[in-house]
Write a protein that holds these residues in place. Structure first.
Motif, PDB file in Angstrom:
ATOM      1  N   GLU A 253     -14.633 -13.282   4.751  1.00 16.99           N
ATOM      2  CA  GLU A 253     -15.378 -13.996   6.246  1.00 16.99           C
ATOM      3  C   GLU A 253     -16.537 -14.256   6.588  1.00 16.99           C
ATOM      4  O   GLU A 253     -17.130 -13.276   7.087  1.00 16.99           O
ATOM      5  CB  GLU A 253     -14.329 -12.549   7.090  1.00 16.99           C
ATOM      6  CG  GLU A 253     -13.051 -12.004   7.183  1.00 16.99           C
ATOM      7  CD  GLU A 253     -12.445 -11.502   8.268  1.00 16.99           C
ATOM      8  OE1 GLU A 253     -13.492 -11.493   9.298  1.00 16.99           O
ATOM      9  OE2 GLU A 253     -11.475 -11.506   8.040  1.00 16.99           O
TER      10      GLU A 253
ATOM     11  N   HIS B 108     -11.402 -17.778   9.924  1.00 16.44           N
ATOM     12  CA  HIS B 108     -10.688 -16.955  11.763  1.00 16.44           C
ATOM     13  C   HIS B 108     -11.369 -18.233  12.170  1.00 16.44           C
ATOM     14  O   HIS B 108     -10.214 -17.856  13.205  1.00 16.44           O
ATOM     15  CB  HIS B 108     -11.274 -15.512  11.708  1.00 16.44           C
ATOM     16  CG  HIS B 108     -10.236 -14.005  11.369  1.00 16.44           C
ATOM     17  ND1 HIS B 108      -8.907 -14.223  11.591  1.00 16.44           N
ATOM     18  CD2 HIS B 108     -10.788 -13.236  10.933  1.00 16.44           C
ATOM     19  CE1 HIS B 108      -8.532 -12.987  11.177  1.00 16.44           C
ATOM     20  NE2 HIS B 108     -10.114 -12.892  10.682  1.00 16.44           N
TER      21      HIS B 108
ATOM     22  N   VAL C 240       3.096  -5.737   2.332  1.00 14.20           N
ATOM     23  CA  VAL C 240       1.988  -6.496   2.874  1.00 14.20           C
ATOM     24  C   VAL C 240       1.438  -7.185   2.149  1.00 14.20           C
ATOM     25  O   VAL C 240       1.473  -8.601   2.913  1.00 14.20           O
ATOM     26  CB  VAL C 240      -0.263  -5.058   2.315  1.00 14.20           C
ATOM     27  CG1 VAL C 240      -0.587  -6.117   3.612  1.00 14.20           C
ATOM     28  CG2 VAL C 240       0.282  -3.818   2.970  1.00 14.20           C
TER      29      VAL C 240
ATOM     30  N   TYR D 135       0.944  -1.746  -0.057  1.00 14.21           N
ATOM     31  CA  TYR D 135      -0.156  -0.135  -0.203  1.00 14.21           C
ATOM     32  C   TYR D 135       0.824   1.047   0.362  1.00 14.21           C
ATOM     33  O   TYR D 135       0.401   1.800  -0.569  1.00 14.21           O
ATOM     34  CB  TYR D 135      -1.142   0.431   1.248  1.00 14.21           C
ATOM     35  CG  TYR D 135      -2.520  -0.964   0.370  1.00 14.21           C
ATOM     36  CD1 TYR D 135      -3.012  -0.640   0.274  1.00 14.21           C
ATOM     37  CD2 TYR D 135      -1.905  -2.228   1.805  1.00 14.21           C
ATOM     38  CE1 TYR D 135      -4.157  -1.475  -0.109  1.00 14.21           C
ATOM     39  CE2 TYR D 135      -3.532  -2.626   1.480  1.00 14.21           C
ATOM     40  CZ  TYR D 135      -3.979  -3.017   0.515  1.00 14.21           C
ATOM     41  OH  TYR D 135      -4.996  -3.430   0.529  1.00 14.21           O
ATOM     42  N   HIS D 136       2.062   1.022   0.882  1.00 11.41           N
ATOM     43  CA  HIS D 136       2.811   2.754   1.096  1.00 11.41           C
ATOM     44  C   HIS D 136       4.428   1.456   0.640  1.00 11.41           C
ATOM     45  O   HIS D 136       4.180   1.272  -0.689  1.00 11.41           O
ATOM     46  CB  HIS D 136       2.337   3.329   2.099  1.00 11.41           C
ATOM     47  CG  HIS D 136       1.190   3.673   2.249  1.00 11.41           C
ATOM     48  ND1 HIS D 136       0.462   4.253   1.357  1.00 11.41           N
ATOM     49  CD2 HIS D 136       0.199   3.367   3.392  1.00 11.41           C
ATOM     50  CE1 HIS D 136      -0.174   4.776   2.187  1.00 11.41           C
ATOM     51  NE2 HIS D 136      -0.909   4.125   3.405  1.00 11.41           N
TER      52      HIS D 136
ATOM     53  N   PRO E  89      -3.519 -14.469  11.072  1.00  5.09           N
ATOM     54  CA  PRO E  89      -3.369 -13.023  11.645  1.00  5.09           C
ATOM     55  C   PRO E  89      -4.367 -12.134  11.331  1.00  5.09           C
ATOM     56  O   PRO E  89      -4.339 -11.555  10.057  1.00  5.09           O
ATOM     57  CB  PRO E  89      -2.571 -12.599  12.339  1.00  5.09           C
ATOM     58  CG  PRO E  89      -1.618 -13.257  11.809  1.00  5.09           C
ATOM     59  CD  PRO E  89      -2.003 -14.215  11.166  1.00  5.09           C
ATOM     60  N   ASN E  90      -4.942 -11.267  11.790  1.00  9.06           N
ATOM     61  CA  ASN E  90      -5.282  -9.667  11.309  1.00  9.06           C
ATOM     62  C   ASN E  90      -4.089  -9.136  10.647  1.00  9.06           C
ATOM     63  O   ASN E  90      -2.599  -9.139  11.724  1.00  9.06           O
ATOM     64  CB  ASN E  90      -5.780  -8.972  12.289  1.00  9.06           C
ATOM     65  CG  ASN E  90      -7.458  -9.204  13.602  1.00  9.06           C
ATOM     66  OD1 ASN E  90      -7.537  -9.493  14.134  1.00  9.06           O
ATOM     67  ND2 ASN E  90      -8.339  -9.895  12.837  1.00  9.06           N
ATOM     68  N   GLY E  91      -4.660  -8.815   9.567  1.00  9.28           N
ATOM     69  CA  GLY E  91      -3.479  -7.534   9.156  1.00  9.28           C
ATOM     70  C   GLY E  91      -2.216  -8.566   8.585  1.00  9.28           C
ATOM     71  O   GLY E  91      -1.755  -7.997   7.706  1.00  9.28           O
ATOM     72  N   ALA E  92      -2.644 -10.044   8.294  1.00  6.22           N
ATOM     73  CA  ALA E  92      -1.949 -10.639   7.400  1.00  6.22           C
ATOM     74  C   ALA E  92      -1.701 -10.731   5.341  1.00  6.22           C
ATOM     75  O   ALA E  92      -0.491 -10.623   5.613  1.00  6.22           O
ATOM     76  CB  ALA E  92      -2.271 -12.224   7.859  1.00  6.22           C
ATOM     77  N   GLY E  93      -3.020  -9.545   5.156  1.00  6.74           N
ATOM     78  CA  GLY E  93      -2.382  -9.895   3.546  1.00  6.74           C
ATOM     79  C   GLY E  93      -4.059 -10.197   3.284  1.00  6.74           C
ATOM     80  O   GLY E  93      -4.013 -11.121   1.971  1.00  6.74           O
ATOM     81  N   LYS E  94      -4.619 -10.966   4.044  1.00  2.00           N
ATOM     82  CA  LYS E  94      -5.357 -12.124   3.390  1.00  2.00           C
ATOM     83  C   LYS E  94      -6.133 -11.516   2.288  1.00  2.00           C
ATOM     84  O   LYS E  94      -7.017 -11.577   1.565  1.00  2.00           O
ATOM     85  CB  LYS E  94      -6.896 -12.659   4.517  1.00  2.00           C
ATOM     86  CG  LYS E  94      -5.703 -13.541   5.569  1.00  2.00           C
ATOM     87  CD  LYS E  94      -6.343 -14.010   6.436  1.00  2.00           C
ATOM     88  CE  LYS E  94      -7.869 -13.065   6.899  1.00  2.00           C
ATOM     89  NZ  LYS E  94      -5.813 -12.533   8.226  1.00  2.00           N
ATOM     90  N   SER E  95      -7.326 -10.143   3.767  1.00  5.30           N
ATOM     91  CA  SER E  95      -8.087  -9.514   1.868  1.00  5.30           C
ATOM     92  C   SER E  95      -7.333  -8.849   0.551  1.00  5.30           C
ATOM     93  O   SER E  95      -7.798  -9.003  -0.388  1.00  5.30           O
ATOM     94  CB  SER E  95      -9.233  -8.492   2.790  1.00  5.30           C
ATOM     95  OG  SER E  95      -9.692  -8.587   3.995  1.00  5.30           O
TER      96      SER E  95
HETATM   97  N1  LIG Z   1      -6.280   1.099   2.053  1.00  7.06           N
HETATM   98  C1  LIG Z   1      -5.119   0.440   2.503  1.00  7.06           C
HETATM   99  N2  LIG Z   1      -4.672   1.370   2.657  1.00  7.06           N
HETATM  100  C2  LIG Z   1      -2.873   1.330   3.567  1.00  7.06           C
HETATM  101  N3  LIG Z   1      -2.725   0.148   4.010  1.00  7.06           N
HETATM  102  C3  LIG Z   1      -4.286  -0.708   3.862  1.00  7.06           C
HETATM  103  C4  LIG Z   1      -5.235  -0.394   3.317  1.00  7.06           C
HETATM  104  N4  LIG Z   1      -6.202  -2.270   3.582  1.00  7.06           N
HETATM  105  C5  LIG Z   1      -5.183  -2.631   4.419  1.00  7.06           C
HETATM  106  N5  LIG Z   1      -3.801  -2.283   4.967  1.00  7.06           N
HETATM  107  C6  LIG Z   1      -2.959  -2.585   5.537  1.00  7.06           C
HETATM  108  O1  LIG Z   1      -2.877  -4.013   4.521  1.00  7.06           O
HETATM  109  C7  LIG Z   1      -3.079  -4.790   5.311  1.00  7.06           C
HETATM  110  C8  LIG Z   1      -3.008  -5.993   5.488  1.00  7.06           C
HETATM  111  O2  LIG Z   1      -4.545  -5.588   5.404  1.00  7.06           O
HETATM  112  P1  LIG Z   1      -5.383  -6.435   4.787  1.00  7.06           P
HETATM  113  O3  LIG Z   1      -7.531  -5.893   5.219  1.00  7.06           O
HETATM  114  O4  LIG Z   1      -5.337  -7.342   3.490  1.00  7.06           O
HETATM  115  O5  LIG Z   1      -5.775  -8.226   6.616  1.00  7.06           O
HETATM  116  P2  LIG Z   1      -6.915  -9.372   6.847  1.00  7.06           P
HETATM  117  O6  LIG Z   1      -5.194 -10.509   7.033  1.00  7.06           O
HETATM  118  O7  LIG Z   1      -7.761  -9.375   6.054  1.00  7.06           O
HETATM  119  O8  LIG Z   1      -6.651  -8.198   8.224  1.00  7.06           O
HETATM  120  P3  LIG Z   1      -8.486  -8.785   8.896  1.00  7.06           P
HETATM  121  O9  LIG Z   1      -8.397 -10.687   9.215  1.00  7.06           O
HETATM  122  O10 LIG Z   1      -8.708  -7.741  10.375  1.00  7.06           O
HETATM  123  O11 LIG Z   1      -9.461  -8.378   7.958  1.00  7.06           O
HETATM  124  C9  LIG Z   1      -2.441  -4.292   7.664  1.00  7.06           C
HETATM  125  O12 LIG Z   1      -1.147  -4.083   7.678  1.00  7.06           O
HETATM  126  C10 LIG Z   1      -3.148  -3.184   6.952  1.00  7.06           C
HETATM  127  O13 LIG Z   1      -3.287  -2.061   8.156  1.00  7.06           O
END
Ligand SMILES: Nc1ncnc2c1ncn2[C@@H]1O[C@H](COP(=O)(O)OP(=O)(O)OP(=O)(O)O)[C@@H](O)[C@H]1O
Ligand SMILES: [Mg+2]
Lengths: 361, 258
Positions: free
Chosen positions: B178, B210, B34, B29-30, B53-59
């Motif tokens: 999810e 999850h 991710v 993202y930056h 885990p949360n923030g792992a990058g799944k979404s």
């Molecule tokens: N639009 C965005 N801009 C900047 N950073 C982002 C953005 N979307 C997600 N991130 C960052 O990317 C990382 C992965 O996010 P992602 O949503 O893919 O996690 P996730 O595995 O789906 O988490 P969760 O279980 O909480 O849904 C996180 O650290 C999040 O802060």
């Protein structure tokens, strides 16, 4: 054509063109963007005047304004995407910057030209009948009618043709993209039309009324219905009513026409906010109170069902801890429904009341 | 008939293209990545979990393969084809929180949106589409709620509306982010039922999940993700304490050896 008619018709065109697009702005939570665009088009107009040699020139002004509008949207998106600031802050940064640039340019270079700031902010719809369009030596009637009529038609076609795509990309841009519907392109098309509409309406109604017409009628309609096509139609209707009523009141009270139209729109919003059958504040409160009364009455019935004798009001008050006024309300309701008998010795169920109390709620 | 003959040929062919094949995918993202160098192959006709885990990058992984956010590098193929060619074969159930449920529309209309891809530009849904949408609502048990304003649905019902919308797409590969988040046992069972039905029809379902307790019961294939792919493969091989520890860190030791 009478000048009253021209003014009102121009206003109706402006409000219709605005309501069509504004409905999607409101649903996209981009009301602030309407504000931004309608102000930020100023430097575009100024630039266009400069390029065209300071003459009244509608086509370059429209193009310049559309470009400035798109510049606003692009800058805001870009700033938001850097992730350092939120969308609303980005809008707050971009549009005063562009607007003040425009104001500076006007005051520096166009002191003698008929772009004056009052007209920019408040417009002069009263002059609408006098700026006539001439072509091929013919007088074609008021220019504002042609411009706003044309824009209304373009916006209407846009919303009709792309209704399904606009709805999908507004509700769920992710799915729209996944299905290949180019939500980003639609977004910029929508914003371009907002810019064009803003500048088209600029001369006649001014920036303030454009913002009012873009946001207030759709926001009002949003309170009144839960169906998108109805919302858009109602938004158009609210805009038209504001135009007509605003004009009549302005003439009667000798007030600013644009100001009165915006005021009427605001009043209509207030009415919807209070009385909307779907989510009006007063409607909801009345419903809650009625439900509370009915619930209390049911409790009362259930209590009375356990007694064969009339129960004194005092006993009920102690049992439930109600105020006498509240009991009176519940009692009144139950009596009106024929569930309680008017017994001087206390509270007693009618046959219907007893039957109802016996049945599980 | 046609289908079975293809299946017979499949063994003769070198290898049939997987529903999803990801190579060297990196997303940022930056500055900070991710997703880092993700390789992934999802087998056909299976229920596949993506866990981390949360923030792992799944979404992010799902959005990146669907082209909703830009990739820094890497290639993605669906059924051996690029995204553009395979769009019609892919269904997507986003996280429920990703849309505004106050939008003025009803459940049926949201499900109809799943059919927009088939309609293409300009064409409006007609009777056939409305019937398909009603059928999808029936599959998730929401027939009675077709004309209910979406804000007036419970969270679990909203989730099922999203599921019905994906079903209406009649895809071959589904991504669900999810789907079980914040739903009660009844809704969870209903969603699982639909997923198993899809599997029976030979569809592939990729689910961000999850709850480690249920992974073993629900899924055939597991991908453990934490920025990188920790492990990916058949459940028996991947659902191990070592892999979970590598994904979640030391403190995790949930329900593996039960
Ligand atoms: N639009 C965005 N801009 C900047 N950073 C982002 C953005 N979307 C997600 N991130 C960052 O990317 C990382 C992965 O996010 P992602 O949503 O893919 O996690 P996730 O595995 O789906 O988490 P969760 O279980 O909480 O849904 C996180 O650290 C999040 O802060
Ligand atoms: Mg997520």
């Amino acid at each position: 054509m009478s000048s009253d008619f021209v003014i009102v018709l121009t206003a109706i065109f402006v409000s219709t063109a605005s309501a069509l697009l504004g409905s999607f702005l409101v649903l996209r939570r981009m009301a602030l963007m309407a504000d931004a665009i309608s102000h930020a088009v100023l430097p575009g107009i100024v630039l266009a005047f400069w390029v065209s040699g300071g003459e009244r020139a509608t086509a370059p002004a429209l193009l310049g304004a559309a470009a400035a509008g798109l510049l606003t949207v692009t800058l805001v998106e870009w700033l938001t995407r850097t992730g350092r600031i939120k969308n609303d802050a980005a809008i707050g940064l971009v549009f005063p910057a562009l607007f003040s640039l425009g104001v500076l340019a006007v005051s520096l270079y166009f002191r003698n030209v008929h772009l004056d700031l009052d007209a920019v902010l408040y417009g002069e719809i009263a002059y609408a009948p006098f700026n006539t369009l001439e072509a091929f030596g013919l007088n074609l009637g008021p220019e504002s009618l042609w411009i706003m009529g044309g824009l209304t038609l373009v916006n209407l076609l846009f919303v009709l043709l792309f209704y399904k795509e606009l709805k999908l990309s507004t509700f769920d841009a992710g799915l729209a993209a996944a299905l290949g519907f180019l939500p980003a392109v639609l977004h910029y098309a929508l914003m371009s039309l907002v810019s064009l509409t803003a500048v088209g309406a600029f001369q006649s109604v001014g920036a303030i009324l454009i913002v009012a017409f873009l946001i207030i009628p759709p926001a009002t309609a949003y309170l009144l219905t839960q169906r998108l096509p109805v919302m858009i139609a109602l938004a158009v209707l609210v805009g038209a009513v504001s135009s007509v009523l605003g004009y009549v009141l302005a003439i009667l009270l000798d007030a600013s026409i644009a100001g009165m139209m915006a005021t009427v729109a605001g009043l209509l919003f207030g009415l919807a906010w209070l009385f909307s059958p779907v989510g009006g504040v007063l409607t909801a409160r009345n419903r809650r109170e009625r439900q509370r009364r009915e619930f209390a009455a049911r409790l009362l019935l259930a209590h009375l069902a356990h007694h064969d004798r009339p129960v004194p009001a005092r006993e009920v008050l102690e049992e439930f801890g109600w105020s006498p006024a509240f009991l009176a309300q519940a009692q009144q309701w139950a009596q009106r429904e024929g569930l309680l008998a008017g017994d001087p010795n206390g509270l007693r169920l009618t046959a219907r009341g007893a039957a109802l109390a016996g049945e599980r709620p | 008939m046609i289908k079975s003959s293809i299946n017979e040929q499949a063994s003769a062919l070198p290898r049939r293209a997987a529903p999803l094949e990801v190579r060297d995918l990196t997303v940022a993202y930056h500055e900070k990545p991710v997703l880092w160098d993700v390789d992934l192959s999802i087998p056909e006709g299976q229920l596949c979990a993506i866990v981390g885990p949360n923030g792992a990058g799944k979404s992010t992984l799902i959005k990146a393969v669907l082209g909703l956010i830009p990739k820094a590098s890497g290639t993605v193929q669906f059924f051996g084809q690029p995204l553009e060619a395979a769009r019609r074969r892919i269904g997507y159930v986003p996280q429920r929180s990703s849309v505004d449920w106050d939008f003025p529309t009803n459940a049926l209309d949201v499900v109809l949106m799943g059919l927009y891809g088939r309609l293409g530009w300009f064409r409006r849904p007609g009777k056939a589409e409305r019937e398909a949408a009603m059928h999808a609502l029936e599959q998730v048990g929401l027939t009675a709620f077709a004309h209910r304003q979406i804000a007036q649905l419970s969270g679990g019902q909203q989730q099922r509306v999203f599921l019905a919308r994906a079903l209406a797409q009649a895809s071959d590969l589904y991504f669900m982010d999810e789907p079980f988040a914040g739903v009660d046992a009844v809704t969870e069972a209903a969603i699982l039922q639909v997923m198993r039905e899809l599997k029976k029809q030979g569809k592939t379902v990729v689910v961000v999940h999850h709850d480690l307790e249920t992974v073993r019961d629900y899924f055939d294939h597991l991908t453990l993700l934490n920025v990188q792919v920790i492990a990916s493969g058949p459940l028996e091989q991947t659902f191990t304490p070592e892999n979970l520890k590598a994904t979640y860190g030391e403190r995790m030791s949930v329900g593996v050896g039960r």
